[in-house]
Design a protein around this motif. Structure first.
Motif, PDB file in Angstrom:
ATOM      1  N   ARG A 168     -29.549   7.174  12.403  1.00  0.00           N
ATOM      2  CA  ARG A 168     -28.167   7.617  12.543  1.00  0.00           C
ATOM      3  C   ARG A 168     -27.713   7.612  13.991  1.00  0.00           C
ATOM      4  NH1 ARG A 168     -27.256  12.578   8.300  1.00  0.00           N
ATOM      5  NH2 ARG A 168     -27.810  11.446   6.415  1.00  0.00           N
TER       6      ARG A 168
ATOM      7  N   ARG B 150     -31.759   6.776   7.132  1.00  0.00           N
ATOM      8  CA  ARG B 150     -31.017   5.667   6.545  1.00  0.00           C
ATOM      9  C   ARG B 150     -31.322   4.419   7.349  1.00  0.00           C
ATOM     10  NH1 ARG B 150     -31.004   8.963   3.404  1.00  0.00           N
ATOM     11  NH2 ARG B 150     -29.294   9.989   2.311  1.00  0.00           N
ATOM     12  N   ARG B 151     -31.781   3.397   6.687  1.00  0.00           N
ATOM     13  CA  ARG B 151     -32.093   2.173   7.380  1.00  0.00           C
ATOM     14  C   ARG B 151     -30.821   1.409   7.707  1.00  0.00           C
ATOM     15  NH1 ARG B 151     -33.768  -3.622   5.172  1.00  0.00           N
ATOM     16  NH2 ARG B 151     -33.891  -4.608   7.218  1.00  0.00           N
ATOM     17  N   ASP B 152     -30.729   0.940   8.941  1.00  0.00           N
ATOM     18  CA  ASP B 152     -29.643   0.059   9.340  1.00  0.00           C
ATOM     19  C   ASP B 152     -30.053  -1.359   8.961  1.00  0.00           C
ATOM     20  OD1 ASP B 152     -27.738  -1.510  10.518  1.00  0.00           O
ATOM     21  OD2 ASP B 152     -27.902  -0.605  12.513  1.00  0.00           O
TER      22      ASP B 152
ATOM     23  N   ALA C  82     -19.105   5.114  -0.684  1.00  0.00           N
ATOM     24  CA  ALA C  82     -19.357   4.697   0.704  1.00  0.00           C
ATOM     25  C   ALA C  82     -20.758   5.062   1.135  1.00  0.00           C
ATOM     26  CB  ALA C  82     -18.324   5.331   1.629  1.00  0.00           C
ATOM     27  N   ALA C  83     -21.232   6.226   0.725  1.00  0.00           N
ATOM     28  CA  ALA C  83     -22.591   6.658   1.071  1.00  0.00           C
ATOM     29  C   ALA C  83     -23.626   5.897   0.268  1.00  0.00           C
ATOM     30  CB  ALA C  83     -22.736   8.157   0.854  1.00  0.00           C
TER      31      ALA C  83
ATOM     32  N   GLU D 183     -23.552   2.901  -0.721  1.00  0.00           N
ATOM     33  CA  GLU D 183     -23.733   1.534  -0.216  1.00  0.00           C
ATOM     34  C   GLU D 183     -24.702   1.462   0.950  1.00  0.00           C
ATOM     35  OE1 GLU D 183     -19.732   0.429   0.617  1.00  0.00           O
ATOM     36  OE2 GLU D 183     -19.345  -0.337  -1.418  1.00  0.00           O
ATOM     37  N   ARG D 184     -25.016   2.602   1.534  1.00  0.00           N
ATOM     38  CA  ARG D 184     -25.927   2.637   2.672  1.00  0.00           C
ATOM     39  C   ARG D 184     -27.382   2.812   2.258  1.00  0.00           C
ATOM     40  NH1 ARG D 184     -24.638   7.339   6.158  1.00  0.00           N
ATOM     41  NH2 ARG D 184     -26.092   6.316   7.574  1.00  0.00           N
ATOM     42  N   LEU D 185     -27.616   2.941   0.960  1.00  0.00           N
ATOM     43  CA  LEU D 185     -28.962   3.249   0.484  1.00  0.00           C
ATOM     44  C   LEU D 185     -29.642   2.026  -0.112  1.00  0.00           C
ATOM     45  CD1 LEU D 185     -28.103   6.587  -1.385  1.00  0.00           C
ATOM     46  CD2 LEU D 185     -28.730   6.259   1.011  1.00  0.00           C
TER      47      LEU D 185
ATOM     48  N   HIS E 241     -31.685  -0.312   1.158  1.00  0.00           N
ATOM     49  CA  HIS E 241     -31.809  -1.595   1.872  1.00  0.00           C
ATOM     50  C   HIS E 241     -33.256  -1.852   2.255  1.00  0.00           C
ATOM     51  CE1 HIS E 241     -27.499  -2.155   2.106  1.00  0.00           C
ATOM     52  NE2 HIS E 241     -27.367  -0.911   2.524  1.00  0.00           N
TER      53      HIS E 241
END
Length: 285
Positions: A38, A81-83, A278-279, A281-283, A285
């Motif tokens: 983050r 959370r992985r970028d 939105a949250a 979609e960040r998971l 990966h």
């Protein structure tokens, strides 16, 4: 029983027995590597900023590797959370430097895909992966992810094991959520979904009653029954709920009892996604 967003003790006056807030650690100098993905470190003192998905460069002369790292030395850092723009090999490679420097003992990840987990584990052994897992959210873990973790010997840290408080049975309706409660914005607590989900909670409550325990204890015991490699981490601010949750470790469920709890929340019965879009979609990966 998690109390996040539920009615707490008043700001003034005497707390009821068991509702006292758990005091924070007296040592406020530590940093948490949980937030590496983050772009920030939860450091109450001065410290270097971290690039997204990258660990700070370890230094044997820096306080980052001394007392400030004590909590992470036991737990191990894991980006929450992985970028996806940063190769997982780069992230884990940077964190492996902390192990080499003696700053931490183990590495973990959070909310990654089975494929990413394999790639990460090939760079440095991953000890645990943090995933949402509860009677309400089973598809994230059960299936390929669970099989991958067990093949590689990776433990699962199950967060939100009480469905963000809903599975405790503390909520009777959406009206029980204060205007400031962030869960009002979450799909499973939305007006169109919450009544359906609370009916499922009632089924869990009925099963828990037959076991002689609270709903929170029943669902935590169910998670513990899924395997010794599953470690639920219920959150709470109240000592009484902490003690209630801990008691679940002493409630061994028979396979039939575990099946009864699973049947109380049939596959596909929960209304709403576990996160806002939105949250979500960040998971994974």
């Amino acid at each position: 029983m998690t109390t996040s967003g539920t009615a707490g003790a008043p700001a003034t006056g005497v707390s009821a027995p068991g509702t006292e807030s758990i005091a924070p650690s007296a040592d406020s100098s530590y940093w948490s590597a949980r937030r590496l993905g983050r772009q920030q470190l939860l450091e109450r003192g001065p410290g270097p900023a971290a690039e997204a998905g990258k660990a700070p460069r370890p230094s044997t002369t820096s306080p980052w590797t001394n007392s400030r790292m004590e909590c992470c030395g036991r737990r191990g850092p894991h980006p929450e959370r992985r970028d996806p723009a940063v190769p997982i090999e780069e992230t884990v490679g940077a964190m492996a430097g902390l192990v080499a420097a003696g700053a931490v003992r183990h590495l973990g990840l959070s909310e990654v895909s089975p494929q990413t987990l394999r790639r990460a584990h090939a760079v440095h052994p991953i000890s645990a992966v943090q995933l949402e897992y509860s009677l309400f959210t089973r598809d994230v873990v059960e299936g390929e992810m669970l099989a991958t973790c067990r093949e590689l010997g990776i433990g699962i840290v199950a967060y939100s094991p009480l469905g963000r408080g809903m599975l405790t049975g503390a909520l009777a309706s959406r009206d029980d959520l204060t205007a400031e409660d962030a869960r009002r914005r979450w799909p499973r607590f939305a007006e169109e979904n919450i009544d359906r989900n609370l009916r499922l909670v009632q089924a869990v409550r009925t099963t828990a009653g037959s076991l002689g325990c609270t709903p929170a204890q029943a669902v935590l015991a169910w998670l513990l029954a899924q395997g010794e490699d599953i470690v639920p981490i219920p959150g709470t601010k109240r000592r009484g709920y902490l003690e209630e949750n801990a008691t679940a470790a002493g409630i061994p469920l028979t396979p039939d009892q575990a099946d009864q709890l699973r049947a109380a929340v049939p596959d596909g019965a929960v209304a709403g996604e576990r996160y806002p879009l939105a949250a979500l979609e960040r998971l994974g990966h």
